[in-house]
Motif scaffolding. Sequence first.
Motif, PDB file in Angstrom:
ATOM      1  N   PHE A 183      22.527   5.913  -9.482  1.00  0.00           N
ATOM      2  CA  PHE A 183      22.415   7.025  -8.555  1.00  0.00           C
ATOM      3  C   PHE A 183      21.723   6.535  -7.291  1.00  0.00           C
ATOM      4  CE2 PHE A 183      22.106   8.611 -12.899  1.00  0.00           C
ATOM      5  CZ  PHE A 183      23.193   9.467 -12.943  1.00  0.00           C
ATOM      6  N   SER A 184      21.982   7.229  -6.161  1.00  0.00           N
ATOM      7  CA  SER A 184      21.352   6.787  -4.913  1.00  0.00           C
ATOM      8  C   SER A 184      21.226   7.943  -3.929  1.00  0.00           C
ATOM      9  CB  SER A 184      22.170   5.668  -4.271  1.00  0.00           C
ATOM     10  OG  SER A 184      23.408   6.161  -3.826  1.00  0.00           O
ATOM     11  N   PHE A 185      20.412   7.713  -2.908  1.00  0.00           N
ATOM     12  CA  PHE A 185      20.345   8.602  -1.758  1.00  0.00           C
ATOM     13  C   PHE A 185      19.981   7.779  -0.534  1.00  0.00           C
ATOM     14  CE2 PHE A 185      15.952   8.632  -3.245  1.00  0.00           C
ATOM     15  CZ  PHE A 185      15.210   8.614  -2.084  1.00  0.00           C
ATOM     16  N   ASP A 186      20.217   8.353   0.644  1.00  0.00           N
ATOM     17  CA  ASP A 186      19.903   7.679   1.902  1.00  0.00           C
ATOM     18  C   ASP A 186      18.695   8.331   2.542  1.00  0.00           C
ATOM     19  OD1 ASP A 186      22.120   6.044   1.632  1.00  0.00           O
ATOM     20  OD2 ASP A 186      23.418   7.368   2.787  1.00  0.00           O
ATOM     21  N   VAL A 187      17.851   7.520   3.155  1.00  0.00           N
ATOM     22  CA  VAL A 187      16.728   8.015   3.944  1.00  0.00           C
ATOM     23  C   VAL A 187      17.109   7.805   5.405  1.00  0.00           C
ATOM     24  CG1 VAL A 187      14.288   7.774   4.489  1.00  0.00           C
ATOM     25  CG2 VAL A 187      15.074   7.397   2.149  1.00  0.00           C
ATOM     26  N   VAL A 188      17.161   8.893   6.153  1.00  0.00           N
ATOM     27  CA  VAL A 188      17.553   8.828   7.557  1.00  0.00           C
ATOM     28  C   VAL A 188      16.514   9.542   8.420  1.00  0.00           C
ATOM     29  CG1 VAL A 188      20.023   8.676   7.083  1.00  0.00           C
ATOM     30  CG2 VAL A 188      18.966  10.910   7.388  1.00  0.00           C
ATOM     31  N   SER A 189      16.526   9.218   9.685  1.00  0.00           N
ATOM     32  CA  SER A 189      15.673   9.901  10.664  1.00  0.00           C
ATOM     33  C   SER A 189      16.589  10.354  11.792  1.00  0.00           C
ATOM     34  CB  SER A 189      14.603   8.953  11.195  1.00  0.00           C
ATOM     35  OG  SER A 189      13.855   9.598  12.197  1.00  0.00           O
ATOM     36  N   ASN A 190      17.058  11.603  11.700  1.00  0.00           N
ATOM     37  CA  ASN A 190      17.938  12.125  12.733  1.00  0.00           C
ATOM     38  C   ASN A 190      17.758  13.632  12.867  1.00  0.00           C
ATOM     39  OD1 ASN A 190      19.276  13.169  10.520  1.00  0.00           O
ATOM     40  ND2 ASN A 190      21.028  11.828  10.705  1.00  0.00           N
ATOM     41  N   PHE A 191      18.470  14.218  13.792  1.00  0.00           N
ATOM     42  CA  PHE A 191      18.405  15.651  14.019  1.00  0.00           C
ATOM     43  C   PHE A 191      19.786  16.133  14.439  1.00  0.00           C
ATOM     44  CE2 PHE A 191      17.230  13.516  17.918  1.00  0.00           C
ATOM     45  CZ  PHE A 191      17.987  14.155  18.885  1.00  0.00           C
TER      46      PHE A 191
ATOM     47  N   LEU B 139      17.927   3.785   5.146  1.00  0.00           N
ATOM     48  CA  LEU B 139      17.545   3.115   3.907  1.00  0.00           C
ATOM     49  C   LEU B 139      18.394   3.680   2.778  1.00  0.00           C
ATOM     50  CD1 LEU B 139      13.658   3.333   4.100  1.00  0.00           C
ATOM     51  CD2 LEU B 139      14.993   1.276   4.269  1.00  0.00           C
ATOM     52  N   ARG B 140      18.882   2.827   1.894  1.00  0.00           N
ATOM     53  CA  ARG B 140      19.604   3.276   0.704  1.00  0.00           C
ATOM     54  C   ARG B 140      18.706   3.002  -0.490  1.00  0.00           C
ATOM     55  NH1 ARG B 140      25.122   3.755  -0.618  1.00  0.00           N
ATOM     56  NH2 ARG B 140      25.033   5.046   1.241  1.00  0.00           N
ATOM     57  N   VAL B 141      18.345   4.065  -1.199  1.00  0.00           N
ATOM     58  CA  VAL B 141      17.490   3.971  -2.375  1.00  0.00           C
ATOM     59  C   VAL B 141      18.365   4.234  -3.583  1.00  0.00           C
ATOM     60  CG1 VAL B 141      15.438   4.867  -3.515  1.00  0.00           C
ATOM     61  CG2 VAL B 141      15.534   4.830  -1.030  1.00  0.00           C
TER      62      VAL B 141
ATOM     63  N   GLU C 178       4.824  12.444   6.665  1.00  0.00           N
ATOM     64  CA  GLU C 178       3.554  12.957   7.177  1.00  0.00           C
ATOM     65  C   GLU C 178       2.697  11.836   7.761  1.00  0.00           C
ATOM     66  OE1 GLU C 178       2.826  16.179   7.408  1.00  0.00           O
ATOM     67  OE2 GLU C 178       4.824  16.514   6.578  1.00  0.00           O
ATOM     68  N   SER C 179       2.601  10.707   7.068  1.00  0.00           N
ATOM     69  CA  SER C 179       1.708   9.643   7.503  1.00  0.00           C
ATOM     70  C   SER C 179       2.258   8.836   8.689  1.00  0.00           C
ATOM     71  CB  SER C 179       1.387   8.714   6.339  1.00  0.00           C
ATOM     72  OG  SER C 179       2.549   8.039   5.912  1.00  0.00           O
ATOM     73  N   LEU C 180       3.578   8.675   8.770  1.00  0.00           N
ATOM     74  CA  LEU C 180       4.168   7.857   9.830  1.00  0.00           C
ATOM     75  C   LEU C 180       4.531   8.648  11.077  1.00  0.00           C
ATOM     76  CD1 LEU C 180       6.520   5.628   7.654  1.00  0.00           C
ATOM     77  CD2 LEU C 180       4.344   4.981   8.678  1.00  0.00           C
ATOM     78  N   ASN C 181       4.497   9.976  10.981  1.00  0.00           N
ATOM     79  CA  ASN C 181       4.806  10.874  12.103  1.00  0.00           C
ATOM     80  C   ASN C 181       6.216  10.664  12.646  1.00  0.00           C
ATOM     81  OD1 ASN C 181       4.125  13.026  13.730  1.00  0.00           O
ATOM     82  ND2 ASN C 181       3.364  11.709  15.368  1.00  0.00           N
ATOM     83  N   ILE C 182       7.168  10.456  11.758  1.00  0.00           N
ATOM     84  CA  ILE C 182       8.571  10.427  12.137  1.00  0.00           C
ATOM     85  C   ILE C 182       9.334  11.359  11.200  1.00  0.00           C
ATOM     86  CG2 ILE C 182       8.591   8.107  13.137  1.00  0.00           C
ATOM     87  CD1 ILE C 182       9.825   7.101  10.547  1.00  0.00           C
ATOM     88  N   PRO C 183      10.403  11.994  11.681  1.00  0.00           N
ATOM     89  CA  PRO C 183      11.163  12.889  10.814  1.00  0.00           C
ATOM     90  C   PRO C 183      12.044  12.093   9.852  1.00  0.00           C
ATOM     91  CG  PRO C 183      12.163  12.828  12.987  1.00  0.00           C
ATOM     92  CD  PRO C 183      10.909  11.993  13.054  1.00  0.00           C
ATOM     93  N   LEU C 184      11.832  12.268   8.562  1.00  0.00           N
ATOM     94  CA  LEU C 184      12.629  11.583   7.552  1.00  0.00           C
ATOM     95  C   LEU C 184      13.328  12.611   6.674  1.00  0.00           C
ATOM     96  CD1 LEU C 184      10.121   8.817   6.384  1.00  0.00           C
ATOM     97  CD2 LEU C 184      12.082   8.528   7.869  1.00  0.00           C
ATOM     98  N   LYS C 185      14.580  12.309   6.325  1.00  0.00           N
ATOM     99  CA  LYS C 185      15.334  13.183   5.426  1.00  0.00           C
ATOM    100  C   LYS C 185      15.978  12.343   4.353  1.00  0.00           C
ATOM    101  CE  LYS C 185      16.977  16.191   9.101  1.00  0.00           C
ATOM    102  NZ  LYS C 185      18.188  16.588   9.795  1.00  0.00           N
ATOM    103  N   ALA C 186      16.046  12.919   3.167  1.00  0.00           N
ATOM    104  CA  ALA C 186      16.788  12.285   2.079  1.00  0.00           C
ATOM    105  C   ALA C 186      18.109  13.029   1.968  1.00  0.00           C
ATOM    106  CB  ALA C 186      16.011  12.379   0.774  1.00  0.00           C
ATOM    107  N   ASN C 187      19.222  12.316   2.145  1.00  0.00           N
ATOM    108  CA  ASN C 187      20.523  12.977   2.023  1.00  0.00           C
ATOM    109  C   ASN C 187      21.495  12.074   1.262  1.00  0.00           C
ATOM    110  OD1 ASN C 187      21.300  11.098   3.922  1.00  0.00           O
ATOM    111  ND2 ASN C 187      21.712  12.561   5.519  1.00  0.00           N
ATOM    112  N   ASN C 188      22.695  12.591   1.041  1.00  0.00           N
ATOM    113  CA  ASN C 188      23.750  11.892   0.281  1.00  0.00           C
ATOM    114  C   ASN C 188      23.284  11.521  -1.117  1.00  0.00           C
ATOM    115  OD1 ASN C 188      25.407  12.063   2.492  1.00  0.00           O
ATOM    116  ND2 ASN C 188      24.963  10.006   3.206  1.00  0.00           N
ATOM    117  N   PHE C 189      22.604  12.449  -1.767  1.00  0.00           N
ATOM    118  CA  PHE C 189      22.163  12.198  -3.150  1.00  0.00           C
ATOM    119  C   PHE C 189      23.377  12.118  -4.045  1.00  0.00           C
ATOM    120  CE2 PHE C 189      20.359  13.121  -7.280  1.00  0.00           C
ATOM    121  CZ  PHE C 189      19.167  12.440  -7.249  1.00  0.00           C
ATOM    122  N   ARG C 190      23.572  10.958  -4.700  1.00  0.00           N
ATOM    123  CA  ARG C 190      24.751  10.754  -5.561  1.00  0.00           C
ATOM    124  C   ARG C 190      24.297  10.302  -6.929  1.00  0.00           C
ATOM    125  NH1 ARG C 190      27.078   6.880  -1.293  1.00  0.00           N
ATOM    126  NH2 ARG C 190      27.068   8.310   0.382  1.00  0.00           N
TER     127      ARG C 190
END
Length: 165
Positions: A5-13, A131-133, A153-165
């Motif tokens: 199984f995997s998901f992607d970590v992205v920083s976008n809007f 990032l692919r986890v 929270e700690s890095l002050n950048i927007p991160l999202k986990a998407n494409n959970f497979r």
Amino acid sequence: MAESFSFDVVSNFDRQELVNALDQVKREISQRYDLKGTDTVVDLDKENIFITTNSELTLNAVQDIIRQKAIKRNLSLKIFDYGEIETVSGNRVKQTILLKEGIKQEIAKKISKDIRGQIKKINVSINGETLRVSSKSKNDLQLAIKLVSEFEESLNIPLKANNFR
């Protein structure tokens, strides 16, 4: 072989939501009594928002309006990187707001190292600005998603986990 199984970590809007929010900002600037006659201009290009107005006081009011409209449109306030306030011709002020998108290489390496350090049976690969986890255990991936939200929270950048497979 067991399924992975995997998901992607992205920083976008969502750029369209940002455009809609800035349209609402412009509409509110033209209608608000305290901002009428200030010749305030809000422009958007590919990577920046430019605000030009007649004083720092109105600039702060415009920044507040931008934050309010962004929150209503489910945009993270972490995408905005406020630049220095510059004085331009005619005693006017200008500010450039950089839009943060994508995960820089050194931050991606740090996130990857931290995830692998805390969860042993997990693979993290860096693919450009994402990032692919991946793991054989969904529970490990759910722990990794929690870690990603802590990194946000700690890095002050927007991160999202998407494409959970």
